[in-house]
Design an enzyme around this catalytic site. Structure first.
Site, PDB file in Angstrom:
ATOM      1  N   HIS A   1       9.347  33.594  38.912  1.00 34.31           N
ATOM      2  CA  HIS A   1       8.265  34.574  39.000  1.00 34.31           C
ATOM      3  C   HIS A   1       8.052  35.294  37.661  1.00 34.31           C
ATOM      4  O   HIS A   1       6.968  35.827  37.425  1.00 34.31           O
ATOM      5  CB  HIS A   1       8.559  35.581  40.112  1.00 34.31           C
ATOM      6  CG  HIS A   1       7.331  36.034  40.845  1.00 34.31           C
ATOM      7  ND1 HIS A   1       6.573  35.201  41.645  1.00 34.31           N
ATOM      8  CD2 HIS A   1       6.693  37.236  40.893  1.00 34.31           C
ATOM      9  CE1 HIS A   1       5.557  35.864  42.149  1.00 34.31           C
ATOM     10  NE2 HIS A   1       5.606  37.093  41.699  1.00 34.31           N
TER      11      HIS A   1
ATOM     12  N   ARG B   1       2.700  30.922  41.854  1.00 37.28           N
ATOM     13  CA  ARG B   1       3.922  31.234  42.588  1.00 37.28           C
ATOM     14  C   ARG B   1       4.672  29.919  42.797  1.00 37.28           C
ATOM     15  O   ARG B   1       4.064  28.842  42.807  1.00 37.28           O
ATOM     16  CB  ARG B   1       3.602  31.868  43.944  1.00 37.28           C
ATOM     17  CG  ARG B   1       2.805  33.173  43.863  1.00 37.28           C
ATOM     18  CD  ARG B   1       2.497  33.702  45.250  1.00 37.28           C
ATOM     19  NE  ARG B   1       1.750  34.967  45.221  1.00 37.28           N
ATOM     20  CZ  ARG B   1       0.431  35.071  45.267  1.00 37.28           C
ATOM     21  NH1 ARG B   1      -0.304  33.957  45.358  1.00 37.28           N
ATOM     22  NH2 ARG B   1      -0.165  36.247  45.240  1.00 37.28           N
TER      23      ARG B   1
ATOM     24  N   HIS C   1      -4.662  38.400  43.755  1.00 38.29           N
ATOM     25  CA  HIS C   1      -4.317  39.730  44.262  1.00 38.29           C
ATOM     26  C   HIS C   1      -5.463  40.298  45.091  1.00 38.29           C
ATOM     27  O   HIS C   1      -6.628  40.212  44.689  1.00 38.29           O
ATOM     28  CB  HIS C   1      -4.027  40.697  43.109  1.00 38.29           C
ATOM     29  CG  HIS C   1      -2.732  40.416  42.413  1.00 38.29           C
ATOM     30  ND1 HIS C   1      -2.434  40.901  41.151  1.00 38.29           N
ATOM     31  CD2 HIS C   1      -1.643  39.705  42.800  1.00 38.29           C
ATOM     32  CE1 HIS C   1      -1.229  40.503  40.805  1.00 38.29           C
ATOM     33  NE2 HIS C   1      -0.727  39.773  41.779  1.00 38.29           N
TER      34      HIS C   1
ATOM     35  N   TYR D   1       0.339  45.338  35.159  1.00 37.10           N
ATOM     36  CA  TYR D   1       0.576  44.605  33.913  1.00 37.10           C
ATOM     37  C   TYR D   1       0.121  45.392  32.690  1.00 37.10           C
ATOM     38  O   TYR D   1       0.553  45.097  31.574  1.00 37.10           O
ATOM     39  CB  TYR D   1      -0.108  43.234  33.964  1.00 37.10           C
ATOM     40  CG  TYR D   1       0.488  42.341  35.017  1.00 37.10           C
ATOM     41  CD1 TYR D   1       1.771  41.825  34.867  1.00 37.10           C
ATOM     42  CD2 TYR D   1      -0.203  42.035  36.185  1.00 37.10           C
ATOM     43  CE1 TYR D   1       2.334  41.022  35.844  1.00 37.10           C
ATOM     44  CE2 TYR D   1       0.358  41.236  37.166  1.00 37.10           C
ATOM     45  CZ  TYR D   1       1.628  40.736  36.993  1.00 37.10           C
ATOM     46  OH  TYR D   1       2.196  39.955  37.970  1.00 37.10           O
TER      47      TYR D   1
ATOM     48  N   ARG E   1       5.182  33.744  35.923  1.00 34.46           N
ATOM     49  CA  ARG E   1       3.888  34.229  36.435  1.00 34.46           C
ATOM     50  C   ARG E   1       3.571  35.599  35.849  1.00 34.46           C
ATOM     51  O   ARG E   1       2.438  35.851  35.430  1.00 34.46           O
ATOM     52  CB  ARG E   1       3.946  34.280  37.960  1.00 34.46           C
ATOM     53  CG  ARG E   1       2.714  34.863  38.649  1.00 34.46           C
ATOM     54  CD  ARG E   1       2.868  34.690  40.163  1.00 34.46           C
ATOM     55  NE  ARG E   1       2.071  35.623  40.934  1.00 34.46           N
ATOM     56  CZ  ARG E   1       0.820  35.398  41.338  1.00 34.46           C
ATOM     57  NH1 ARG E   1       0.222  34.274  41.004  1.00 34.46           N
ATOM     58  NH2 ARG E   1       0.178  36.289  42.073  1.00 34.46           N
TER      59      ARG E   1
ATOM     60  N   LYS F   1      -0.738  32.466  49.356  1.00 29.97           N
ATOM     61  CA  LYS F   1      -0.328  33.711  49.997  1.00 29.97           C
ATOM     62  C   LYS F   1      -1.527  34.431  50.604  1.00 29.97           C
ATOM     63  O   LYS F   1      -2.561  34.577  49.972  1.00 29.97           O
ATOM     64  CB  LYS F   1       0.370  34.615  48.975  1.00 29.97           C
ATOM     65  CG  LYS F   1       1.004  35.843  49.605  1.00 29.97           C
ATOM     66  CD  LYS F   1       1.779  36.633  48.575  1.00 29.97           C
ATOM     67  CE  LYS F   1       2.422  37.853  49.215  1.00 29.97           C
ATOM     68  NZ  LYS F   1       3.197  38.662  48.231  1.00 29.97           N
TER      69      LYS F   1
END
Length: 347
Positions: A294, A204, A320, A329, A297, A229
Site C-alpha cells: 500500500h 490496491r 476515493h 496527501y 499506492r 472497493k
C-alpha cells in the site's frame, strides 16, 4: 494439527495468532478460516478473536464472548440484512463481529433496552480499558448505527451515538529514488511487472490480483478495474512503458484467466506471496523501511500531487468517495515544504 495459538492484540484489534512450521497442508487449512491473514512483519497467521475460533484452538473463553439468545438472533438478522444489501464478505465479517462484541458486553440486558449511555459504558469499560484503537471503536460505531437503524423497537438515539476523534495518521510515502530501486530490484519479469503496475496505476493489492488480460485496453491506454472497493468500476491510465512490460510478460507466461496467476493455472496470484515479493525487493534495494504494497499506492498519489496533478483527478484515479480522503496527501507532499527556508540557516 501441529500448530499453536494464543490471543493477541494485533494493531490494537483482538485477534488469535496461529504458529506452525511452513507446511502447504496447514497453510491450505488456515486459509479456510474466515478473515485469516498472514503478517509479514510478525511471521504468523492471525484470525478474528471469536468464540468459535477459541474453541477450535482450545483457548479459554472470555465471558464477554457469549451473547444471549436475543443477541445471537440479532446478529443473524444483521448478517442477513448485510447479505441482502450485497456488502462484501470482509465488511459483513467485520460488522457482525463488531456487533457481537457490543451485544455480548450487555448479555444480561435485552437488546431493546440498550441505551446511548450503554454505548458510552462499553467505550470506557471495554474499548479504553483494553487499550483498543480508535479505528476498532469506529468499526463498533458503524455496526451499532447500521444495526439499530434497521431495528424498529430500540431505546438508542442513533444520531447521538458519537464517534471517536479521528487519528491524524499520515500515509507512508517512498521517494521516487526508493521506488525506482524497488522496481528494479527483481530480475523476474513477473515480480517486476506486478510491483511496477501497482505503483504506476496506484492499485490496491486486491485490484491487481483481480485483473484479467481483457481489462488491459492497449488501444485506449487504460486499465479497467472491475468491482473494486465499494463495488465500483473505474479506469486508470496505462503508461506506454508499463504496456511494453506487460507485453513482454504476457508472451513469456501466457496467463489463462487472471493477468497474474500463481502455480495453479487459472487461479490468481497469492496475496501473501506478493507481499514476499516486495519484501525481497526491499532487501535487494537495501531499504530498511517497513514498506508494504500500500506504500506504493500512497507514493503514486503523492508523486502525482507533487508533479502538479489536480487533487480532483487523483481522487478519481484512486477511487476515493470523499475528497477529504485524498486531501491527506497534501500533508505528506514535500514540494512546497522544501521551498521553506529554516531560520536556522540564517544563524
Amino acid at each position: 494439527m501441529n500448530w499453536k495459538a494464543k490471543t493477541i492484540l494485533y494493531k490494537n484489534t483482538p485477534r488469535i495468532a496461529v504458529y506452525f512450521e511452513k507446511n502447504e497442508r496447514l497453510i491450505a487449512r488456515i486459509k479456510t478460516f474466515t478473515d485469516a491473514r498472514w503478517s509479514v512483519d510478525k511471521m504468523f497467521w492471525h484470525l478474528p478473536d471469536t468464540e468459535t475460533n477459541r474453541l477450535h484452538f482450545k483457548l479459554p473463553l472470555a465471558h464477554t464472548l457469549v451473547p444471549n439468545s436475543e443477541g445471537i438472533e440479532s446478529i443473524s438478522t444483521f448478517k442477513n440484512y448485510l447479505l441482502s444489501k450485497r456488502y462484501s464478505q470482509n465488511t459483513i465479517t467485520t460488522y457482525c463481529e463488531a456487533l457481537k462484541s457490543f451485544l455480548t458486553f450487555f448479555n444480561t440486558k435485552s437488546v431493546k433496552s440498550i441505551t446511548n449511555e450503554d454505548v458510552i459504558l462499553y467505550n470506557t469499560d471495554y474499548i479504553l480499558k483494553n487499550n483498543l484503537s480508535s479505528s476498532y471503536q469506529n468499526q463498533i460505531v458503524n455496526a451499532i448505527k447500521l444495526y439499530f437503524r434497521i431495528v424498529r423497537e430500540t431505546s438508542i438515539e442513533i444520531d447521538k451515538v458519537h464517534r471517536p476523534k479521528r487519528e491524524k495518521v499520515l500515509p507512508n510515502v517512498l521517494s521516487k529514488e526508493e521506488v525506482k530501486s524497488i522496481l528494479l530490484a527483481h530480475n523476474n519479469i513477473k515480480h517486476k511487472t506486478m510491483l511496477s503496475l501497482i505503483y504506476s496505476c496506484g492499485l490496491r493489492c486486491g485490484e491487481l490480483l483481480a485483473l484479467q488480460p481483457i481489462h488491459i485496453d492497449s488501444k485506449r491506454n487504460i486499465v479497467l478495474l472491475k468491482n473494486s472497493k465499494g463495488k465500483k468500476d473505474r479506469i486508470v491510465p496505462l503508461s506506454p512503458k508499463i504496456l511494453e512490460m506487460l507485453r513482454d510478460y504476457y508472451k513469456l507466461y501466457k496467463p489463462k484467466v487472471y493477468l497474474f496467476e500463481g502455480q495453479t493455472a487459472g487461479k490468481p496470484y497469492d496475496e501473501r506471496s506478493l507481499q514476499q515479493v516486495l519484501k525481497q525487493a526491499l532487501k535487494k534495494a537495501n531499504i530498511s523501511k517497513p514498506a508494504t504494497l500500500h506504500w506504493l499506492r500512497h507514493s503514486y498519489a503523492t508523486h502525482l500531487l507533487e508533479s502538479g496533478t489536480d487533487l480532483r483527478y487523483i481522487q478519481e484515479l484512486l477511487g476515493h468517495n470523499s475528497s477529504k480522503t485524498t486531501e491527506i496527501y497534501t500533508h505528506v507532499s514535500t514540494k512546497n515544504i522544501q521551498q521553506i527556508k529554516s531560520p536556522f540557516d540564517d544563524l
